[in-house]
Design a protein around this motif. Structure first.
Motif, short mmCIF file in Angstrom:
data_model
loop_
_atom_site.label_atom_id
_atom_site.label_comp_id
_atom_site.label_asym_id
_atom_site.label_seq_id
_atom_site.Cartn_x
_atom_site.Cartn_y
_atom_site.Cartn_z
N ALA A 28 35.59 36.88 37.86
CA ALA A 28 35.17 36.73 39.26
C ALA A 28 33.83 37.43 39.46
O ALA A 28 33.65 38.58 39.03
N ARG A 29 32.92 36.76 40.11
CA ARG A 29 31.59 37.32 40.34
C ARG A 29 31.24 37.21 41.83
O ARG A 29 31.76 36.36 42.54
N GLY A 30 30.34 38.08 42.25
CA GLY A 30 29.85 38.02 43.63
C GLY A 30 30.95 38.17 44.65
O GLY A 30 31.80 39.05 44.56
N ILE A 31 30.97 37.25 45.63
CA ILE A 31 31.95 37.33 46.70
C ILE A 31 33.37 37.15 46.19
O ILE A 31 34.34 37.71 46.72
N TRP A 32 33.51 36.37 45.09
CA TRP A 32 34.85 36.12 44.54
C TRP A 32 35.42 37.39 43.90
O TRP A 32 36.63 37.58 43.89
N ALA A 33 34.56 38.24 43.38
CA ALA A 33 35.04 39.50 42.83
C ALA A 33 35.66 40.36 43.94
O ALA A 33 36.70 41.00 43.75
N GLY A 34 35.03 40.37 45.11
CA GLY A 34 35.58 41.11 46.24
C GLY A 34 36.89 40.53 46.72
O GLY A 34 37.82 41.28 47.07
N ILE A 35 37.00 39.19 46.72
CA ILE A 35 38.25 38.54 47.14
C ILE A 35 39.37 38.87 46.16
O ILE A 35 40.50 39.17 46.55
N ALA A 36 39.07 38.81 44.85
CA ALA A 36 40.07 39.12 43.84
C ALA A 36 40.53 40.57 43.95
O ALA A 36 41.73 40.87 43.86
N ALA A 37 39.59 41.49 44.18
CA ALA A 37 39.95 42.90 44.32
C ALA A 37 40.80 43.12 45.57
O ALA A 37 41.77 43.90 45.55
N GLY A 38 40.46 42.44 46.67
CA GLY A 38 41.25 42.57 47.89
C GLY A 38 42.65 42.03 47.73
O GLY A 38 43.62 42.64 48.22
N ALA A 39 42.80 40.91 47.02
CA ALA A 39 44.13 40.35 46.77
C ALA A 39 44.95 41.29 45.91
O ALA A 39 46.16 41.47 46.13
N ALA A 40 44.31 41.91 44.91
CA ALA A 40 45.02 42.86 44.05
C ALA A 40 45.49 44.07 44.84
O ALA A 40 46.62 44.54 44.68
N ASP A 41 44.63 44.59 45.72
CA ASP A 41 45.01 45.74 46.54
C ASP A 41 46.19 45.41 47.46
O ASP A 41 47.11 46.21 47.63
N THR A 42 46.16 44.22 48.04
CA THR A 42 47.27 43.79 48.92
C THR A 42 48.57 43.69 48.15
O THR A 42 49.63 44.11 48.62
N ALA A 43 48.50 43.14 46.94
CA ALA A 43 49.70 43.00 46.12
C ALA A 43 50.27 44.37 45.72
O ALA A 43 51.49 44.55 45.67
N ILE A 44 49.38 45.33 45.46
CA ILE A 44 49.82 46.68 45.10
C ILE A 44 50.58 47.32 46.27
O ILE A 44 51.64 47.92 46.09
N VAL A 45 50.04 47.19 47.48
CA VAL A 45 50.70 47.74 48.67
C VAL A 45 52.09 47.13 48.84
O VAL A 45 53.09 47.83 49.06
N VAL A 196 56.53 39.59 42.87
CA VAL A 196 55.51 40.52 43.38
C VAL A 196 55.12 41.51 42.29
O VAL A 196 53.93 41.82 42.10
N ASP A 197 56.12 42.02 41.55
CA ASP A 197 55.89 42.99 40.48
C ASP A 197 54.90 42.42 39.46
O ASP A 197 53.85 43.00 39.18
N ARG A 198 55.25 41.27 38.92
CA ARG A 198 54.42 40.68 37.87
C ARG A 198 53.13 40.08 38.42
O ARG A 198 52.07 40.16 37.77
#
Length: 330
Positions: A28-45, A196-198
């Motif tokens: 993921a690059r640019g704006i998509w990198a931010g979207i991927a990171a945000g999705a990962a953070d949400t999943a962790i919560v 959710v775990d995986r």
């Protein structure tokens, strides 16, 4: 039973490898990198919220009575492992060495520790409590050990502390407090927790490896490096397996409790390690740091499956009625 258990993990291992390949080819690059990171953070919560709702207070109080066993498991997890990590990390270099030390600071697994204990005919109730205690304490102890032992490689800043509290601790506590109302749903729909775990692991791995690939991960880590990491992880696991066996004999533990010490003490949690690495380390460094964690995860599954099978065969042989034929075999 062993084959059924391993078959559950095989698709996930393939998905994990596929995610690494996808992140390597299409990071993921640019704006998509931010979207991927945000999705990962949400999943962790969501992941830590559901794990908080899953853990019962009854299990905590019931398990507290077998304190000698639980202290032994925690000592192996958070004392012996880190000492070995400090000694063995010098066999590697750079962020990979930091990844090996980070691996040794993680809590034990829950699912595989309990499953292998059950296969080996150990004390399953004690395994549930020990693994749960380890993961519960790991939310606080692992970041503290990272700050204490890893210095600049994983130093915890104020923003990191805030991320740990908001992404890990607060959701976990909130889920546990809401357990009287949602605990039944979490128990009834275990498949959702598994997804959710995986899913959270795959999202964080994709985001982390993508960022590392953009920063030149595969130019810094060669196939020879991967072989060396796997070899070091294998030696590390072997030392801990022998140490837990000797410790169980020294403490005079029963066969069932000795199995718990060996399986719960020797495991390191990929499910906890991936989201914690995403919180504790810079995005470009997470992919390299996670290499030892992912390799150790596969090695521990294979080794402990073989050991559990041997324990199960020995228990079955001991329970078999004595006949002239079995006496001759003994």
């Amino acid at each position: 039973m062993l084959r059924r258990f391993l078959s559950v993990f095989e698709p996930f291992i393939l998905m994990l490898l596929g995610t690494v390949a996808l992140a390597s080819l299409l990071p993921a690059r640019g704006i998509w990198a931010g979207i991927a990171a945000g999705a990962a953070d949400t999943a962790i919560v969501l992941l830590f919220f559901l794990h908080g709702a899953k853990l019962s207070r009854e299990a905590i109080w019931a398990g507290a009575r077998n304190w000698q066993l639980h202290v032994a498991v925690l000592a192996v997890t958070f004392v012996l492992f880190p000492v070995l990590g400090l000694g063995m990390m010098h066999l590697l270099s750079g962020p990979v060495a930091a990844g090996l030390l980070f691996l040794t600071l993680l809590p034990s697994t829950v699912q595989s520790s309990i499953a292998f204990t059950a296969i080996a005919r150990g004390n399953v109730a004690a395994a549930v409590c020990s693994a749960s205690f380890s993961n519960l304490l790991g939310i606080i102890v692992t970041p503290a050990l990272v700050a204490l032992l890893m210095g600049g490689a994983g130093a915890i800043s104020l923003s990191s502390v805030e991320a740990i509290v908001l992404q890990l601790l607060v959701p976990f506590v909130a889920g546990h407090l809401l357990r009287p109302w949602i605990g039944g749903l979490v128990t009834r729909y275990k498949g959702v927790l598994t997804i959710v775990d995986r899913g959270s692991i795959l999202l964080v791995v994709y985001s982390a490896f993508g960022a590392a690939v953009v920063e030149g991960l595969w130019h810094r880590v060669s196939p020879g490096d991967l072989v060396l990491i796997a070899l070091v992880c294998t030696v590390l696991l072997g030392i801990v397996l022998v140490a837990t066996l000797l410790a169980a004999r020294a403490l005079g533990l029963s066969r069932e409790d000795a199995i718990v010490l060996q399986f719960c003490g020797s495991k390191k949690s990929l499910a906890s390690g991936v989201p914690m690495a995403g919180v504790l380390f810079p995005a470009a460094q997470v992919g390299v740091v996670l290499l030892p964690v992912m390799l150790f995860h596969q090695i521990q599954l294979i080794a402990c499956a073989m050991i559990a099978r041997r324990y199960a065969d020995a228990a079955a042989a001991a329970a078999r009625p004595l006949t002239p034929a079995t006496i001759d075999q003994r």
